[in-house]
Enzyme design. Structure first.
Site, mmCIF file in Angstrom:
data_model
loop_
_atom_site.group_PDB
_atom_site.id
_atom_site.type_symbol
_atom_site.label_atom_id
_atom_site.label_comp_id
_atom_site.label_asym_id
_atom_site.label_seq_id
_atom_site.Cartn_x
_atom_site.Cartn_y
_atom_site.Cartn_z
ATOM 1 N N LYS A 104 8.625 -7.034 5.430
ATOM 2 C CA LYS A 104 9.100 -5.780 4.838
ATOM 3 C C LYS A 104 8.187 -5.391 3.687
ATOM 4 O O LYS A 104 8.134 -6.077 2.659
ATOM 5 C CB LYS A 104 10.545 -5.919 4.361
ATOM 6 C CG LYS A 104 11.166 -4.583 3.952
ATOM 7 C CD LYS A 104 12.673 -4.706 3.798
ATOM 8 C CE LYS A 104 13.314 -3.336 3.571
ATOM 9 N NZ LYS A 104 14.773 -3.429 3.466
ATOM 10 N N SER A 124 19.317 -9.861 2.094
ATOM 11 C CA SER A 124 18.351 -10.930 1.808
ATOM 12 C C SER A 124 19.022 -12.233 1.383
ATOM 13 O O SER A 124 19.886 -12.239 0.511
ATOM 14 C CB SER A 124 17.397 -10.488 0.702
ATOM 15 O OG SER A 124 16.595 -9.424 1.152
ATOM 16 N N ASN A 164 10.453 -0.829 1.767
ATOM 17 C CA ASN A 164 11.520 -1.142 0.824
ATOM 18 C C ASN A 164 11.668 0.039 -0.145
ATOM 19 O O ASN A 164 10.964 1.036 -0.022
ATOM 20 C CB ASN A 164 11.168 -2.422 0.058
ATOM 21 C CG ASN A 164 12.414 -3.197 -0.340
ATOM 22 O OD1 ASN A 164 13.385 -2.607 -0.797
ATOM 23 N ND2 ASN A 164 12.378 -4.505 -0.163
ATOM 24 N N CYS A 218 11.122 -6.758 -2.788
ATOM 25 C CA CYS A 218 12.204 -6.187 -3.571
ATOM 26 C C CYS A 218 11.805 -6.077 -5.036
ATOM 27 O O CYS A 218 11.438 -7.052 -5.666
ATOM 28 C CB CYS A 218 13.472 -7.017 -3.430
ATOM 29 S SG CYS A 218 14.894 -6.072 -3.937
ATOM 30 N N GLY A 236 13.707 4.273 5.292
ATOM 31 C CA GLY A 236 13.563 5.033 4.052
ATOM 32 C C GLY A 236 14.011 6.470 4.234
ATOM 33 O O GLY A 236 13.326 7.265 4.869
ATOM 34 N N GLY A 237 15.190 6.781 3.712
ATOM 35 C CA GLY A 237 15.659 8.164 3.687
ATOM 36 C C GLY A 237 16.149 8.716 4.997
ATOM 37 O O GLY A 237 16.223 9.942 5.162
#
Lengths: 305, 277
Positions: free
Chosen positions: A166, A46, A193, A130, A244-245
């Site tokens: 996002k 970012s 996020n 974020c 994510g993951g």
């Protein structure tokens, strides 16, 4: 033979895997390294208007099984240098490089979108979510559909490059935020996020991260992310970058079946090293062969019956 | 799936040795299993974590030599034996250990890993006479590990900028002499290891290139995470991460790092150019 090449928002990808924003990607060289290692595209960390040093001290900690929590505090060189990094890096690759912008005000999002467009990134991802700097900027835009839509409109007004908003899991209804940003003109959404969390060291009775709390990623985040992708795919027509993951090929396919058109990879770089992309690519091919799928597109949203 | 690096451990300080003004070595009784050139993250509650080099590790006890320069390292200067410190590591790629006739060039507290290299090599059977240890500092009081290296019986070469001890000048001058003498004696050096300020390391690298001697360098870059995630220590042009792909790099890799000796990056990622001269 399973083919990993695909496209999303006009970007041609040789693999659906995208280096997620915030992982190793402060500089153009790091984006190129991810591409060399098998990523189809890469997103820069970012970028804010002014340079930021980020949080000091204990900023990241792995925990339990293949999970991680971080509060980097968005360190970055600022928009001026980020433009140069992207321009220089894009000269050295045909793969799409994606910008990512972050601001504390709607106006600054507009300014950043206008400025970063000078680097001609393939897409601009907009970090409205974020959780690490709440203390500096109050409620994140990602928490409320109206605020998220406002940022989306402002960014769209200032660029003709496709944008991906996002989204954050730290909201009461992520699908409402997704609908709001689609209506406001978003070309894509990135889901999701990190999830807000905290670890405490019981010996010293002190939270482990210097920032006290941080964002959870890795295995602990995956089911949360897959549901978010699934829920958003139910309500929006624009494509989704599922993030994510994702640590294995199976994880990537799970995201795609939930509705993702491309898949972000981040924490896997810690657990599996810089070669995570090529490893996950190979695993995806294996799984696709086993399951009889030939393309990425035929798997998108298959879990919706 | 292979896990990453060890989760931090909390260790009591076993012993503290004053090395020079604001430079202390902290010893911990712990099986670290480190190799020379690796580093640890030192973690203090509320002050966070900073990378520190490992200056000794005999299997039962390891030491880290710290110079008080920032909030965490200054807090370390106040610590007493028995105080509990968080340690993560060992991290990063060590020196290879290659070479049959080697010279170690240390500058400032970068001489810690050099002394560690010498001790480990001797413990593994290397003849101490095949090891040259060149250490330089601004003045006598800042020289590190002279006694320790004397005890190890390596060939000791000392330089101080002000001439207060040993050769008056820079350790790079001594390096040239040592290489030259070894060549004339018919037993040339086959490896240079170095750890210290970057411009010194760059000068050592240049001598290695010029004389055709192999070398390995321990590079230092701003680090936030130390585990290959944040990208703060990525170097141009290939994005190698000094925390996991380094800190020790070989001659070929160093030659490809275009920013080596030219610039590094600050906490925000902005380039900071080295001042030459």
């Amino acid at each position: 033979m399973a083919d990993l090449s695909t496209s999303i928002c006009g970007m041609k990808l040789r693999s659906p895997l995208i280096l997620a924003s915030g992982i190793t990607d402060t500089t153009g060289a790091s984006l190129l390294r991810a591409i060399r290692n098998g990523a189809g595209a890469a997103i820069i960390k970012s970028v804010s208007v002014e340079p930021r040093e980020g949080h000091k001290g204990h900023v990241v900690q792995e925990f339990d099984d293949l999970s991680m929590i971080n509060a980097m505090g968005l360190p970055n060189q600022g928009i001026k240098h980020a433009i140069d990094e992207l321009i220089e890096a894009q000269k050295r690759t045909d793969a799409p490089l994606i910008a990512n912008i972050y601001a504390g005000t709607v106006e600054d999002f507009g300014l950043l979108a206008r400025e970063i467009s000078k680097a001609k990134p393939a897409m601009i991802e907009v970090n409205i979510s974020c959780p690490n700097v709440h203390d500096e900027f109050g409620t994140p835009f990602s928490a409320l559909p109206e605020a998220a839509a406002k940022v989306t409109k402002e960014v769209k007004k200032n660029t003709s490059i496709p944008i991906s908003i996002k989204l954050s899991p730290n909201t009461i209804a992520i699908s409402q935020v997704a609908k709001a940003v689609e209506k406001a003109g978003a070309d894509c959404i990135t889901c999701i996020n990190t999830l807000a969390g905290m670890l405490i060291d019981i010996d010293t009775a002190v939270p482990i991260l210097s920032n006290l709390s941080g964002g959870i990623s890795g295995k602990a985040l995956k089911p949360v992310a897959v549901k978010a992708v699934y829920d958003c795919h139910e309500v929006v027509k624009i494509p989704i970058i599922g993030t994510g993951g994702v640590l294995t090929g199976r994880d990537a396919i799970e995201h795609i079946m939930a509705g993702a058109g491309a898949v972000g990879v981040g924490t896997a770089l810690f657990y599996r090293g810089q070669e995570a992309f090529s490893l996950i690519n190979a695993e995806m091919k294996e799984e696709m062969k086993r399951l009889g799928y030939k393309s990425i597109k035929e798997m998108i949203g298959l879990a919706h019956h | 799936m292979e896990m990453g690096v060890a989760t931090p451990v909390k260790l009591p300080i076993a012993k503290i040795v004053d090395e020079a003004k604001d430079i202390k070595t902290f010893f911990f009784t712990h099986l670290l299993k480190s190799e020379p050139g690796q580093f640890i993250m030192v973690i203090l509650p509320k002050l966070g974590m900073r990378p520190m080099s490992i200056s000794s590790d005999n299997g039962a006890e390891f030491g880290t030599t710290i110079c008080g320069v920032g909030p965490l390292s200054n807090a370390m200067m106040e610590k007493k034996p028995g105080d509990i410190i968080g340690i993560r590591g060992p991290l990063g790629k060590p020196f290879s250990g290659r070479g049959n006739h080697v010279v170690l060039v240390g500058g400032g507290y970068g001489s810690g890993p050099m002394a560690f290299w010498a001790e480990r090599a001797i413990a593994r059977g290397m003849d101490s006479k095949k090891i040259h240890y060149i250490v330089g500092a601004r003045t006598k009081e800042l020289l590190l590990f002279e006694e320790r290296m004397r005890r190890a019986k390596v060939n000791l070469h000392i330089a101080t900028n002000d001439g207060s001890h040993g050769y008056k000048g820079f350790n790079i001058d001594l390096l040239r002499q040592v290489i030259e003498e070894a060549k004339h004696s018919g037993n040339p050096l086959d490896m240079i290891y170095t750890c210290g300020p970057e411009l010194m390391e760059k000068a050592v690298f240049d001598v290695a290139v010029e004389t055709g001697t192999d070398c390995e360098i321990s590079m230092e870059r701003y680090m936030k995470c130390g585990i290959g995630i944040c990208g703060s220590c990525a170097v141009d042009p290939d994005g190698l991460l000094i925390c996991v792909d380094g800190p020790c790099v070989n001659k070929e890799t160093a030659a490809k790092i275009t920013e080596f000796g030219a610039y590094h990056r600050d906490a925000s990622g902005q380039k900071v150019y080295y001042k030459k001269g």
